[in-house]
Design a protein around this motif. Sequence first.
Motif, PDB file in Angstrom:
ATOM      1  N   GLU A   1       0.753  -1.235   0.018  1.00  7.71           N
ATOM      2  CA  GLU A   1      -0.170  -0.155  -0.116  1.00  7.71           C
ATOM      3  C   GLU A   1       0.840   1.166  -0.056  1.00  7.71           C
ATOM      4  N   GLY A   2       0.469   2.075  -0.848  1.00  7.45           N
ATOM      5  CA  GLY A   2       1.333   3.526  -0.874  1.00  7.45           C
ATOM      6  C   GLY A   2       0.366   4.518  -0.429  1.00  7.45           C
ATOM      7  N   PRO A   3       0.863   5.924  -0.554  1.00  9.95           N
ATOM      8  CA  PRO A   3       2.395   6.123  -0.825  1.00  9.95           C
ATOM      9  C   PRO A   3       3.261   6.092   0.053  1.00  9.95           C
ATOM     10  N   LEU A   4       4.584   5.475  -0.337  1.00  9.68           N
ATOM     11  CA  LEU A   4       5.757   5.250   0.683  1.00  9.68           C
ATOM     12  C   LEU A   4       6.771   6.372   0.381  1.00  9.68           C
ATOM     13  N   TYR A   5       7.046   6.911   1.781  1.00 15.37           N
ATOM     14  CA  TYR A   5       8.197   8.063   1.669  1.00 15.37           C
ATOM     15  C   TYR A   5       9.543   7.187   1.929  1.00 15.37           C
ATOM     16  N   ARG A   6      10.407   7.366   1.133  1.00 16.79           N
ATOM     17  CA  ARG A   6      11.884   6.716   1.333  1.00 16.79           C
ATOM     18  C   ARG A   6      12.878   8.001   1.007  1.00 16.79           C
ATOM     19  N   THR A   7      13.963   7.673   1.778  1.00 16.89           N
ATOM     20  CA  THR A   7      14.954   8.709   1.541  1.00 16.89           C
ATOM     21  C   THR A   7      16.081   8.131   0.259  1.00 16.89           C
ATOM     22  N   GLU A   8      16.348   9.194  -0.281  1.00 16.57           N
ATOM     23  CA  GLU A   8      17.408   9.004  -1.368  1.00 16.57           C
ATOM     24  C   GLU A   8      18.681   8.507  -0.931  1.00 16.57           C
ATOM     25  N   GLY A   9      19.181   7.251  -1.639  1.00 15.57           N
ATOM     26  CA  GLY A   9      20.351   6.679  -1.332  1.00 15.57           C
ATOM     27  C   GLY A   9      20.085   5.356  -0.449  1.00 15.57           C
TER      28      GLY A   9
ATOM     29  N   TYR B   1      -4.942  -8.265 -13.190  1.00 16.59           N
ATOM     30  CA  TYR B   1      -3.536  -8.721 -13.391  1.00 16.59           C
ATOM     31  C   TYR B   1      -2.402  -7.735 -13.152  1.00 16.59           C
ATOM     32  N   SER B   2      -2.828  -6.698 -12.541  1.00 12.47           N
ATOM     33  CA  SER B   2      -1.861  -5.634 -12.129  1.00 12.47           C
ATOM     34  C   SER B   2      -2.404  -4.916 -11.058  1.00 12.47           C
ATOM     35  N   ALA B   3      -1.372  -4.181 -10.215  1.00 14.18           N
ATOM     36  CA  ALA B   3      -1.627  -3.315  -9.191  1.00 14.18           C
ATOM     37  C   ALA B   3      -0.760  -2.366  -9.100  1.00 14.18           C
ATOM     38  N   LYS B   4      -1.049  -0.854  -8.659  1.00 12.73           N
ATOM     39  CA  LYS B   4      -0.189   0.122  -8.528  1.00 12.73           C
ATOM     40  C   LYS B   4       0.003   0.755  -6.922  1.00 12.73           C
ATOM     41  N   MET B   5       1.215   1.536  -6.869  1.00 10.76           N
ATOM     42  CA  MET B   5       1.186   2.036  -5.655  1.00 10.76           C
ATOM     43  C   MET B   5       2.322   3.254  -6.063  1.00 10.76           C
ATOM     44  N   ASN B   6       2.377   4.420  -5.206  1.00  8.62           N
ATOM     45  CA  ASN B   6       3.291   5.573  -5.349  1.00  8.62           C
ATOM     46  C   ASN B   6       4.308   5.429  -4.352  1.00  8.62           C
ATOM     47  N   LEU B   7       5.620   5.861  -4.877  1.00  7.97           N
ATOM     48  CA  LEU B   7       6.727   5.840  -4.214  1.00  7.97           C
ATOM     49  C   LEU B   7       7.347   7.216  -4.285  1.00  7.97           C
ATOM     50  N   VAL B   8       7.476   7.794  -3.269  1.00  7.46           N
ATOM     51  CA  VAL B   8       7.804   9.369  -3.111  1.00  7.46           C
ATOM     52  C   VAL B   8       9.354   9.420  -2.409  1.00  7.46           C
ATOM     53  N   VAL B   9      10.326   9.912  -3.341  1.00  2.00           N
ATOM     54  CA  VAL B   9      11.688   9.928  -2.746  1.00  2.00           C
ATOM     55  C   VAL B   9      11.940  11.314  -2.329  1.00  2.00           C
ATOM     56  N   ILE B  10      12.241  11.291  -1.061  1.00  2.24           N
ATOM     57  CA  ILE B  10      12.697  12.590  -0.437  1.00  2.24           C
ATOM     58  C   ILE B  10      14.127  12.614   0.005  1.00  2.24           C
TER      59      ILE B  10
ATOM     60  N   ILE C   1       9.515   6.623   9.618  1.00  2.00           N
ATOM     61  CA  ILE C   1       8.148   7.277   9.136  1.00  2.00           C
ATOM     62  C   ILE C   1       7.269   6.126   9.040  1.00  2.00           C
ATOM     63  N   GLN C   2       6.005   6.596   9.485  1.00  2.00           N
ATOM     64  CA  GLN C   2       4.819   5.486   9.417  1.00  2.00           C
ATOM     65  C   GLN C   2       4.140   5.569   8.169  1.00  2.00           C
ATOM     66  N   ASP C   3       4.108   4.082   7.746  1.00  2.00           N
ATOM     67  CA  ASP C   3       3.657   3.683   6.353  1.00  2.00           C
ATOM     68  C   ASP C   3       2.072   3.639   6.460  1.00  2.00           C
TER      69      ASP C   3
ATOM     70  N   ASP D   1       0.085   1.258   6.149  1.00  2.00           N
ATOM     71  CA  ASP D   1      -0.385   0.139   6.775  1.00  2.00           C
ATOM     72  C   ASP D   1      -0.095   0.277   8.507  1.00  2.00           C
ATOM     73  N   ASP D   2       0.212   1.661   8.914  1.00  2.00           N
ATOM     74  CA  ASP D   2       0.613   2.020  10.294  1.00  2.00           C
ATOM     75  C   ASP D   2       1.730   1.282  10.842  1.00  2.00           C
ATOM     76  N   SER D   3       2.514   0.799  10.031  1.00  2.00           N
ATOM     77  CA  SER D   3       3.866   0.157  10.355  1.00  2.00           C
ATOM     78  C   SER D   3       4.930   1.235  10.373  1.00  2.00           C
ATOM     79  N   TRP D   4       6.130   1.318  11.204  1.00  2.00           N
ATOM     80  CA  TRP D   4       7.102   2.088  11.026  1.00  2.00           C
ATOM     81  C   TRP D   4       8.303   1.656  10.350  1.00  2.00           C
ATOM     82  N   TYR D   5       8.760   2.586   9.540  1.00  2.00           N
ATOM     83  CA  TYR D   5       9.871   2.118   8.660  1.00  2.00           C
ATOM     84  C   TYR D   5      11.277   2.754   8.849  1.00  2.00           C
ATOM     85  N   ALA D   6      12.417   2.489   9.077  1.00  2.00           N
ATOM     86  CA  ALA D   6      13.441   3.107   9.193  1.00  2.00           C
ATOM     87  C   ALA D   6      14.012   3.718   7.877  1.00  2.00           C
ATOM     88  N   MET D   7      13.865   4.713   7.514  1.00  2.00           N
ATOM     89  CA  MET D   7      14.296   5.479   6.221  1.00  2.00           C
ATOM     90  C   MET D   7      15.668   5.498   5.963  1.00  2.00           C
ATOM     91  N   THR D   8      16.481   5.948   7.147  1.00  8.04           N
ATOM     92  CA  THR D   8      17.963   6.265   7.162  1.00  8.04           C
ATOM     93  C   THR D   8      18.453   5.867   8.377  1.00  8.04           C
TER      94      THR D   8
END
Length: 1043
Positions: free
Chosen positions: A27-35, A133-142, A252-254, A256-263
């Motif tokens: 599930e999106g949108p997901l925020y992830r850091t560059e690198g 046959y397909s599904a989409k989600m958004n990825l944001v690069v910060i 950052i909180q995705d 799906d309410d889970s926390w993700y370590a971006m960097t």
Amino acid sequence: MRTLRPQLASLLLLGMALAQRQVTVQEGPLYRTEGSHVTLWCKVSGYQGPAEQNFQWSIYLPSAPEREVQIVSTVDPSFPYAIYTQRVRGRGIFVERLQGDAVLLHITELQERDAGQYECHTPNTDERYFGSYSAKMNLVVIPDSLRVTAVPQTLNKVEHDSLELKCEVSKSTAQHSHVSIAWYRQRGGEAPVEIISLSRDFVLRAGSAYAQRQATGDVRLDKVGETTSKLTIYNLHPSDQGEFYCEAAEWIQDPDDSWYAMTRKRSQGTIVNVQATDKEFSVRLETEKRMYIVGEPVEFRCILEAQNVPDRYFSISWAFNSSLIASLGPNAVPVLNNEFAQREALGQLKVAKESDNVFVLKIYRLRLEDSGKYNCRVTEREKTVTGDFIDKESKRPKNIPITVMPLKAGFAVTAISRTPGVTYNESFDLQCIIKPHYPSWVPVSVTWRFQPAGSTEFHDLVTFTRDGGVQWGDRAAAFRTRTAIEKAESSNNVRLSISRASDTEAGKYQCVAELWRKNYNSSWTRLADRTSNLLEIRVLRPVTKLQVSKSKRSITLVENRPIPLNCSVKSQTSPDSHFAVLWYVHKPSDADGKLILKTTHSSAFEYGTYAEEEGLRGRLQFERSASGGLFSLTVQRAEVRDSGSYYCHVEEWLLSPNHAWYKLAEEVSGRTEVTVKQPDNRLQVSQTHKNITALENEWVTLECLVSNRTSPSSQLLVEWSVWRPGRSEKEVVAWLSRQSTLHYGDPAVLGELRSRLHLESPAPGLFLLSIQNSTVRDSGAYGCRVEEWLLDPGDRWYKRAEDVSGLITLAVKQPDPTLQVDTATANLTVQEKESFPLDCSILSRSSPESHFAVTWYNLRAKEAGDHAEEGEEEEEEEREVVLSVGPDAIFSPEASRWEGRLRFQRLSALLFRLTVLQAGGADTGNYSCRVEEWLVDPNGVWYRLAEEESGMVAVHVQDAGSTLQSVICSNDALFYFVFFYPFPIFGILIITILLVRFKSRNSSKNSEGKNGVPLLWIKEPHLNYSPTCLEPPVLSIHPGTID
């Protein structure tokens, strides 16, 4: 990854219950850091086909949201577009398969251009498209804005001191995120030890190694500014020594309410040295073993165990049998006594400091006189202010005694073999065991000797020399190509391996070992020699293991089919066995089986007497499987006379060690009972009865369907017949021979029908008879008869079966007439010398192929006299043909009074017009047209199908001097309006006026009338007119009553 897998597992369980294909993506949108390293999961459920599904990842960039850019595929290496090809090949982007229907997309180093809408697509493996046959989600690069800094430094502390370290953590992320901070200590190559941490939820907890000290307050983590935290450790221990650094992570909180370590980043380290206050130390001495042989090396290790050894001073001394060997001062420079100094100079001995707390004494080649007790002594020394050292405490471990034995002590040689009895072509090993197990550097020579069976003399086979070489004996030429000699690395044991044993290798073997010593002048001295026991090796022929399948079976097959015969060797003596196979057939009339075919062990073919007598040579096919244990004989194009009992006789052949073939065993297989018969009749022709109704000139197709046949290679003869109405016997129409040649029936019976017949077979088993331009005479009951012909093994055709189809009743009729002509009447007034049109309109026709004949008539009225009762008149009509146009567009002659004044036009396919020019008074009258519909039959003969007459057109021609009266009389509508309609209206008006006046009077004054209403009599003239309007009209209104 660890947080994704439980969620993915729950999604996989949910997908099992879906009834249609469903693709699910993270599930999106997901925020992830560059690198950073990013993973996106995708799974498919409710699918059909293989358990391992394929996945394709694409992206829709914000700059072109409608354009698909392909990234990576699990099935197609050429799937990525050029901008992603290099990263996919370098594993910068790859797909990890979690299981057959679930994957993870990995982007190892996220770039700014990787932002967009990602699509996960699964190629279809279902029988039909059903689901997604397909599904989409958004990825944001910060941008990665996390900064972790600390001052790099080195701190020297004493046990029980305090330690304070600061770390600055900052971020400038626009999205809502949390930061976690942790302090670690790392020493050398050891794993980092967590000291204390502040989680993203602001929970403070210490690592397991510091939990107790944090509970007592000796370890603290405090925030001393907006972005600065301080680590404090009270009461330092020597174990706290190492590199200290802090590590921060941005969370950052995705969706799906889970926390993700971006960097996650760490600071530079601070080196902390903690000097212990404890001055105690201990010493231990180690070596590998206690028993040695002359020439072996030995190493003694003196290990010092103390706190803060690099900051203290120690000296060490080595002793042998209480005599000093060497000593090392704090400067680690060894000092040896005279005897050991000489050995050290020759490279036979070494004294060294391996590390701050390990000291080594190594003797590279032991002597007999080196047996004794060894020890080390460690003394701690203290450096005075003048730079001199004074001895303090001194310690030494227990003595270690070693024993050095001479080389020839216990020298013995034994010859052994695990296979005293071997079979032809097998291998056997002979081992020469030397005890004790001298190391490889001890010079030992080993010689194998051999006494052939039946001989009393030994001769040398091969010698493993003292310097490691191999020397063959003069009579070992036969052994050399099939013998290998090997010396063990850890000992002087020598193994003799002989392959492909034969009678030549049968006999007695023994080995002789010699122990040597190399002198200082490079000469050799034999110290001892030993001879082993005798080994007798027997070489036997192999015991047969041949087994041929004894299973029995029965085969019943149709003539012309192949007869498959199998001969299976279930076990064999050797993988190198060759087989000769003899095939036999036994007939009930014969006492013994007859040989069909023989294949020798060298794969040569020999045909038997039965194959020659019965002419089977061209019908036999022999095969051998790749594995070698299955032999097949196929009799092609089986005949009834091929029935019988078949079996095989197998001979096993082996190649002797002398390269000669010999038969080891033979065995007979079980029998195969073969029955060959003619094929069963399976011919079936469709028995469905049909009724077909067609119009003349239509194309009629009659179907004859062969739904089943005896053999796909059979030939069919198809004959069409017809039973015509009123005839008792059938008539053959046509037939298609087995060679697909078309034949027709009796020409006298068929007549012109023959030219209209068409017979074809558009598909196997389907035969169509087409009648072109059908006629009524073609009606009847049609049927087909099918004969099936088969080719016997002698290449002769014979009729195997015959069947007839159901009847097809054909009724051909002429089309139903649907002709319809416009019957509306009309009035037409024209001036003299003018022209007037007479239209004949056809509203419908029976066929588009219809032709029409049109005839216009003129009907004139004339006086017939007084032939009826008084007051009644009778008129007669005079009918005259104006013009007639036939179906072939031929005009009839014009009547004399119309000559030159008629013009014909066909304005459309269904509209005909006749125009009368120069109208005169004689043209006044009623006109109509009659239409005849004509069709042509299949023989080209025209016939009249229907006729219809139109409505009347009343035409009045005025001469140039006509009065108003004639004008009015010539128009019916104008006549009624002038002479008839005003009188009823005027009468109603008078009655209304009188009625009003009457109601104003007293009813008693008018008692004469009925019910007090006076009678009113009105007399007016009666209106009468003639069609010619020659008499003035007379209008009369007869008396009546008004209520």
